[in-house]
Design a protein around this motif. Structure first.
Motif, short mmCIF file in Angstrom:
data_model
loop_
_atom_site.label_atom_id
_atom_site.label_comp_id
_atom_site.label_asym_id
_atom_site.label_seq_id
_atom_site.Cartn_x
_atom_site.Cartn_y
_atom_site.Cartn_z
N GLU A 37 27.68 49.51 30.15
CA GLU A 37 28.90 49.81 30.91
C GLU A 37 29.18 48.74 31.95
OE1 GLU A 37 28.58 53.76 32.49
OE2 GLU A 37 28.61 54.67 30.49
N TYR A 38 28.14 48.28 32.63
CA TYR A 38 28.32 47.24 33.63
C TYR A 38 28.80 45.95 32.98
CZ TYR A 38 27.65 44.52 37.85
OH TYR A 38 27.87 43.71 38.94
N LEU A 39 28.22 45.61 31.84
CA LEU A 39 28.63 44.40 31.12
C LEU A 39 30.07 44.50 30.61
CD1 LEU A 39 25.40 43.48 29.16
CD2 LEU A 39 26.54 42.09 30.88
N SER A 40 30.53 45.68 30.31
CA SER A 40 31.91 45.82 29.85
C SER A 40 32.90 45.56 30.99
CB SER A 40 32.15 47.20 29.23
OG SER A 40 32.13 48.20 30.21
N GLU A 41 32.48 45.85 32.22
CA GLU A 41 33.34 45.62 33.38
C GLU A 41 33.15 44.22 33.97
OE1 GLU A 41 32.61 48.72 36.18
OE2 GLU A 41 32.93 50.29 34.69
N HIS A 42 31.96 43.66 33.81
CA HIS A 42 31.61 42.34 34.34
C HIS A 42 31.01 41.54 33.18
CE1 HIS A 42 31.30 45.25 37.65
NE2 HIS A 42 31.90 44.31 38.35
N PRO A 43 31.83 40.81 32.45
CA PRO A 43 31.40 40.23 31.17
C PRO A 43 30.28 39.19 31.21
CG PRO A 43 33.74 39.82 31.57
CD PRO A 43 33.22 40.56 32.73
N ARG A 44 30.06 38.54 32.32
CA ARG A 44 29.02 37.49 32.38
C ARG A 44 28.18 37.71 33.63
NH1 ARG A 44 30.18 32.71 29.43
NH2 ARG A 44 29.28 31.48 31.09
N VAL A 45 26.96 38.24 33.44
CA VAL A 45 26.11 38.55 34.58
C VAL A 45 24.68 38.08 34.36
CG1 VAL A 45 27.47 40.55 35.30
CG2 VAL A 45 25.56 40.87 33.75
N ARG A 77 15.22 43.22 32.57
CA ARG A 77 14.84 42.32 31.47
C ARG A 77 14.31 43.10 30.28
NH1 ARG A 77 13.71 38.75 35.67
NH2 ARG A 77 11.61 39.53 36.00
N TYR A 78 13.54 44.16 30.53
CA TYR A 78 13.01 44.99 29.44
C TYR A 78 14.16 45.59 28.62
CZ TYR A 78 11.03 49.00 27.04
OH TYR A 78 10.70 49.91 26.08
N HIS A 79 15.12 46.19 29.29
CA HIS A 79 16.23 46.84 28.58
C HIS A 79 17.15 45.80 27.92
CE1 HIS A 79 15.31 50.97 29.61
NE2 HIS A 79 14.99 50.54 30.81
N LEU A 80 17.34 44.67 28.57
CA LEU A 80 18.15 43.62 27.96
C LEU A 80 17.50 43.11 26.67
CD1 LEU A 80 19.40 41.54 31.01
CD2 LEU A 80 20.82 42.81 29.39
N SER A 81 16.18 42.98 26.67
CA SER A 81 15.51 42.51 25.46
C SER A 81 15.71 43.50 24.31
CB SER A 81 14.03 42.26 25.70
OG SER A 81 13.33 43.47 25.88
N LYS A 82 15.69 44.79 24.61
CA LYS A 82 15.95 45.81 23.59
C LYS A 82 17.40 45.73 23.10
CE LYS A 82 11.90 47.61 23.70
NZ LYS A 82 10.97 47.41 22.62
N LEU A 83 18.33 45.51 24.01
CA LEU A 83 19.75 45.40 23.63
C LEU A 83 20.01 44.13 22.82
CD1 LEU A 83 21.32 46.63 26.98
CD2 LEU A 83 21.34 47.84 24.78
N ASP A 115 21.28 43.61 18.80
CA ASP A 115 22.46 42.76 18.65
C ASP A 115 23.69 43.30 19.39
OD1 ASP A 115 23.46 40.33 17.75
OD2 ASP A 115 24.39 41.24 15.99
N LEU A 116 23.44 43.93 20.55
CA LEU A 116 24.52 44.44 21.36
C LEU A 116 24.86 43.49 22.52
CD1 LEU A 116 23.41 48.18 21.57
CD2 LEU A 116 25.19 47.20 20.12
N VAL A 117 23.87 42.71 22.93
CA VAL A 117 24.01 41.79 24.06
C VAL A 117 23.46 40.44 23.63
CG1 VAL A 117 23.20 41.34 26.42
CG2 VAL A 117 23.79 43.66 25.75
N SER A 118 24.01 39.37 24.21
CA SER A 118 23.48 38.04 23.93
C SER A 118 23.50 37.19 25.19
CB SER A 118 24.27 37.37 22.81
OG SER A 118 25.62 37.23 23.18
N VAL A 119 22.68 36.13 25.16
CA VAL A 119 22.65 35.15 26.24
C VAL A 119 23.69 34.10 25.91
CG1 VAL A 119 21.24 33.43 27.43
CG2 VAL A 119 20.18 35.53 26.58
N THR A 157 26.09 38.67 28.13
CA THR A 157 27.40 39.25 27.83
C THR A 157 27.28 40.20 26.65
OG1 THR A 157 29.74 38.72 27.54
CG2 THR A 157 28.17 37.45 26.24
N LEU A 158 28.28 41.07 26.50
CA LEU A 158 28.33 41.94 25.35
C LEU A 158 28.72 41.16 24.12
CD1 LEU A 158 30.28 45.06 26.72
CD2 LEU A 158 27.85 44.92 26.16
#
Length: 72
Positions: free
Chosen positions: A11-19, A36-42, A46-50, A67-68
């Protein structure tokens, strides 16, 4: 019922696309390690990328910008 951390990150990434992890950590009041743990799972899902790695001139690891992915 409380939202799960991964859902809050999405949800945060949908409102703030580059964090960065630091920005997410401050916004969601979680430790950078938790973020970082949750981002690695995302990323695995394939929901989030660097999209960029930013060197700030400070000590420590370079900041990655997340970003999403388009399919969300």
């Amino acid at each position: 019922m409380e939202k799960q951390t991964s859902q809050l990150i999405l949800e945060y990434l949908s409102e703030h696309p580059r964090v960065t992890v630091r920005q997410l950590s401050h916004a969601l009041r979680l430790t950078p390690a938790d973020i970082r743990y949750h981002l690695s799972k995302l990323i695995q899902q394939d929901l989030v990328s660097v999209v960029q790695t930013k060197i700030s001139g400070e000590r420590g690891r370079p900041a990655r910008i997340y970003t999403l992915n388009q399919q969300i």
